[in-house]
Design a protein around this motif. Structure first.
Motif, PDB file in Angstrom:
ATOM      1  N   ARG A  74       0.921  -0.965   0.038  1.00 16.89           N
ATOM      2  CA  ARG A  74       0.008   0.025   0.006  1.00 16.89           C
ATOM      3  C   ARG A  74       0.964   1.173   0.034  1.00 16.89           C
ATOM      4  N   GLU A  75       1.890   1.415   0.772  1.00 18.20           N
ATOM      5  CA  GLU A  75       2.773   2.293   0.858  1.00 18.20           C
ATOM      6  C   GLU A  75       3.594   2.731  -0.765  1.00 18.20           C
ATOM      7  N   GLN A  78       0.898   4.051  -2.876  1.00 19.39           N
ATOM      8  CA  GLN A  78       0.704   5.400  -2.602  1.00 19.39           C
ATOM      9  C   GLN A  78       1.952   6.499  -2.916  1.00 19.39           C
ATOM     10  N   ALA A 119      -5.368   8.686  -4.351  1.00 18.65           N
ATOM     11  CA  ALA A 119      -4.643   8.612  -3.273  1.00 18.65           C
ATOM     12  C   ALA A 119      -5.451   8.436  -2.065  1.00 18.65           C
ATOM     13  N   SER A 120      -6.473   9.225  -1.850  1.00 23.60           N
ATOM     14  CA  SER A 120      -7.397   9.427  -0.583  1.00 23.60           C
ATOM     15  C   SER A 120      -7.867   7.911  -0.445  1.00 23.60           C
ATOM     16  N   VAL A 122      -6.713   4.819  -1.340  1.00 27.56           N
ATOM     17  CA  VAL A 122      -5.817   4.134  -1.293  1.00 27.56           C
ATOM     18  C   VAL A 122      -5.553   3.798   0.424  1.00 27.56           C
ATOM     19  N   ASP A 123      -5.652   5.133   0.926  1.00 29.81           N
ATOM     20  CA  ASP A 123      -5.531   5.486   2.364  1.00 29.81           C
ATOM     21  C   ASP A 123      -6.833   4.566   2.848  1.00 29.81           C
TER      22      ASP A 123
ATOM     23  N   GLU B  75      -2.922   7.996   9.539  1.00 33.71           N
ATOM     24  CA  GLU B  75      -3.923   7.919   8.276  1.00 33.71           C
ATOM     25  C   GLU B  75      -4.852   9.402   8.311  1.00 33.71           C
ATOM     26  N   GLN B  78      -2.593  12.044   7.155  1.00 35.33           N
ATOM     27  CA  GLN B  78      -2.391  11.917   5.789  1.00 35.33           C
ATOM     28  C   GLN B  78      -3.727  12.488   5.110  1.00 35.33           C
ATOM     29  N   ASP B 123       4.325   9.427   5.111  1.00 34.91           N
ATOM     30  CA  ASP B 123       4.338   7.887   4.697  1.00 34.91           C
ATOM     31  C   ASP B 123       5.699   7.505   4.826  1.00 34.91           C
TER      32      ASP B 123
END
Lengths: 130, 130
Positions: A74-75, A78, A119-120, A122-123, B75, B78, B123
């Motif tokens: 995931r990182e 991102q 991107a949001s 993915v979080d 999170e 972010q 991140d």
């Protein structure tokens, strides 16, 4: 650094706190400070085999956590997205400075906003389970 | 949803995979599907107290994982940053459409790029340990 060292450093960054204090110490000395098994063994007054076993167990534990939580994957995803957005913004700046037409600039900015929305997401990817 | 339910849903999203299958089941039924303790107990043929105990133990386990890994806090940070960047982009689009001066637009875009760099850093925050 070997690929394995890089991967272990990443896993340790994410999940290191879940290891025992002893595992964390050995791991940091071996992968962080590049000490040899023998050096760690001597410093702690244990056998080289004991150090080896603790490191192998730590690696397995970290891989098991990542197998369940998938934070590394995931990182990286991102990170790639943010790098793309950064490169878009650089391009927009160049277009503005070159006096490009407003519609062309707005078009690129709209694409960038869509990437940002991804991107949001993915979080929030793991949010689907509950 | 109560605040506790929201927090538990978040924690479960992040760390649920680290619970036992039984813990995950009860947790999803109670916090996800809003079943009562009694309903879960009846469905599984166990006591209401047993369901209660398993849920409490699950909550403690999730809080303990987050105490160590702090993924929820990261999170949220972010998420706030990405929302700010999104709002900047919206503003840039409006400026471009309104025919604002290039230097003013570039100035805002540069600020946005700096925020984006911070988002990449959030991140990588944990990378400092090794």
């Amino acid at each position: 650094m070997t690929l394995k060292t890089v991967r272990m450093a990443l896993l340790f960054d994410f999940y290191g706190q879940l290891l025992t204090p002893r595992q964390q110490e050995f791991f940091a000395l071996y992968y962080g400070d590049d000490l040899s098994l023998g050096e760690i063994a001597e410093h702690y007054g244990v056998s080289r085999q004991a150090v080896y076993d603790i490191l192998r167990r730590s690696e397995s534990a970290l891989e098991a956590y990542d197998g369940k939580l998938r934070l590394v994957e995931r990182e990286l995803a991102q990170h790639r997205l943010l790098a793309e957005i950064e490169s878009d913004l650089q391009k927009v700046i160049e277009m503005v400075q070159a006096g490009a037409d407003a519609p062309a600039i707005v078009d690129l900015l709209s694409q960038t906003r869509r990437k940002l929305a991804t991107a949001s997401k993915v979080d929030e990817g793991r949010r689907d389970d509950v």
